[in-house]
Design a protein around this motif. Structure first.
Motif, PDB file in Angstrom:
ATOM      1  N   ASN A  19     -79.031  73.457 -14.404  1.00 19.04           N
ATOM      2  CA  ASN A  19     -80.015  74.190 -15.203  1.00 19.04           C
ATOM      3  C   ASN A  19     -79.354  75.338 -15.946  1.00 19.04           C
ATOM      4  O   ASN A  19     -79.589  75.536 -17.139  1.00 19.04           O
ATOM      5  CB  ASN A  19     -81.134  74.737 -14.313  1.00 19.04           C
ATOM      6  CG  ASN A  19     -82.119  73.675 -13.888  1.00 19.04           C
ATOM      7  OD1 ASN A  19     -82.242  72.625 -14.503  1.00 19.04           O
ATOM      8  ND2 ASN A  19     -82.832  73.947 -12.808  1.00 19.04           N
ATOM      9  N   LEU A  20     -78.529  76.097 -15.242  1.00 15.60           N
ATOM     10  CA  LEU A  20     -77.863  77.248 -15.855  1.00 15.60           C
ATOM     11  C   LEU A  20     -76.910  76.806 -16.962  1.00 15.60           C
ATOM     12  O   LEU A  20     -76.852  77.413 -18.025  1.00 15.60           O
ATOM     13  CB  LEU A  20     -77.116  78.051 -14.788  1.00 15.60           C
ATOM     14  CG  LEU A  20     -76.517  79.374 -15.227  1.00 15.60           C
ATOM     15  CD1 LEU A  20     -77.592  80.300 -15.778  1.00 15.60           C
ATOM     16  CD2 LEU A  20     -75.797  80.038 -14.062  1.00 15.60           C
ATOM     17  N   ALA A  21     -76.182  75.717 -16.731  1.00 18.26           N
ATOM     18  CA  ALA A  21     -75.235  75.218 -17.729  1.00 18.26           C
ATOM     19  C   ALA A  21     -75.944  74.743 -18.999  1.00 18.26           C
ATOM     20  O   ALA A  21     -75.360  74.778 -20.083  1.00 18.26           O
ATOM     21  CB  ALA A  21     -74.411  74.077 -17.148  1.00 18.26           C
ATOM     22  N   ASN A  22     -77.199  74.317 -18.879  1.00 14.44           N
ATOM     23  CA  ASN A  22     -77.941  73.802 -20.033  1.00 14.44           C
ATOM     24  C   ASN A  22     -78.948  74.802 -20.597  1.00 14.44           C
ATOM     25  O   ASN A  22     -79.840  74.423 -21.359  1.00 14.44           O
ATOM     26  CB  ASN A  22     -78.663  72.505 -19.653  1.00 14.44           C
ATOM     27  CG  ASN A  22     -77.703  71.356 -19.554  1.00 14.44           C
ATOM     28  OD1 ASN A  22     -77.149  70.919 -20.550  1.00 14.44           O
ATOM     29  ND2 ASN A  22     -77.468  70.881 -18.338  1.00 14.44           N
ATOM     30  N   ALA A  23     -78.806  76.065 -20.245  1.00 12.31           N
ATOM     31  CA  ALA A  23     -79.747  77.090 -20.709  1.00 12.31           C
ATOM     32  C   ALA A  23     -79.764  77.240 -22.225  1.00 12.31           C
ATOM     33  O   ALA A  23     -80.724  77.753 -22.786  1.00 12.31           O
ATOM     34  CB  ALA A  23     -79.437  78.431 -20.050  1.00 12.31           C
ATOM     35  N   SER A  24     -78.715  76.792 -22.901  1.00  6.92           N
ATOM     36  CA  SER A  24     -78.688  76.887 -24.366  1.00  6.92           C
ATOM     37  C   SER A  24     -78.710  75.506 -25.034  1.00  6.92           C
ATOM     38  O   SER A  24     -78.459  75.398 -26.223  1.00  6.92           O
ATOM     39  CB  SER A  24     -77.446  77.668 -24.817  1.00  6.92           C
ATOM     40  OG  SER A  24     -76.278  76.994 -24.419  1.00  6.92           O
ATOM     41  N   THR A  25     -79.043  74.461 -24.288  1.00  9.82           N
ATOM     42  CA  THR A  25     -79.120  73.106 -24.827  1.00  9.82           C
ATOM     43  C   THR A  25     -80.522  72.856 -25.365  1.00  9.82           C
ATOM     44  O   THR A  25     -81.503  72.956 -24.622  1.00  9.82           O
ATOM     45  CB  THR A  25     -78.783  72.063 -23.737  1.00  9.82           C
ATOM     46  OG1 THR A  25     -77.481  72.333 -23.228  1.00  9.82           O
ATOM     47  CG2 THR A  25     -78.832  70.654 -24.293  1.00  9.82           C
TER      48      THR A  25
END
Length: 192
Positions: free
Chosen positions: A14-20
């Motif tokens: 979730n954190l890694a995709n916060a800007s996806t």
């Protein structure tokens, strides 16, 4: 320990995709089974990411439930909420990875100068409807906008730290059990 690790993996994804664009927050759901605790990721479809104005006519955001259906190079149909498309020479729309936007299982063709209205209809320059994006009831399309990720980065960071501590605690318990077993087996050997 497996449950704590799975929870950590979900939170870090979730954190890694916060800007996806279009990413849907996943929630860790736990259940008690015969084999112990089981944790799985469940995408939270109720969380709509914020809409970000881009001004590009072929940047599309779905408001409400549903997603775009795209075909990858192998022809597999995949759903996505990331709606940044570009028009190819043949009129098809493709995303940044080359996947083609579909409507009704077929490639969607957008004539030069056409626009996409809030109902997902492709309206040509002369006002004729040339096709439509398939949308579920109650959904609409916003042209010139992209949906941001439905993730709260601060909440996810706290969840990562909490999951990390749970994992570390589980490791300490397993280490204590191992030490107790070693001591017990040593005591039994001394008694013989």
């Amino acid at each position: 320990m497996v449950a704590a690790r799975t929870r950590l993996e979900i939170a870090t994804e979730n954190l890694a995709n916060a800007s996806t664009d279009g990413f849907r927050h996943a929630t860790a759901r736990g259940a008690l089974t015969r084999n112990g605790v089981s944790v799985t990721a469940v995408a939270d479809a109720s969380v709509q990411g914020g809409l970000r104005h881009t001004g590009r006519d072929l940047d599309l955001a779905i408001v409400g439930p549903g997603s775009f259906v795209v075909a990858d190079a192998a022809g597999r149909h995949v759903t996505t909420r990331a709606g940044s498309f570009t028009r190819e020479r043949d009129g098809t729309l493709r995303d940044a990875t080359g996947r083609m936007l579909l409507a009704g299982g077929q490639p969607l063709h957008v004539p030069e100068g056409a626009s996409i209205d809030e109902h997902g209809r492709i309206v040509s320059a002369n006002g004729l409807v040339a096709g439509a994006i398939t949308l579920p009831a109650g959904s609409s399309v916003r042209s010139g906008f992209l949906e941001s990720a439905g993730v709260d980065a601060i909440h996810e960071m706290i969840d990562v730290l909490s999951a990390q501590r749970s994992f570390e605690s589980a490791q300490k318990v397993v280490s204590a059990i191992d030490r107790t077993r070693e001591k017990s087996s040593g005591d039994v050997a001394r008694l013989k």
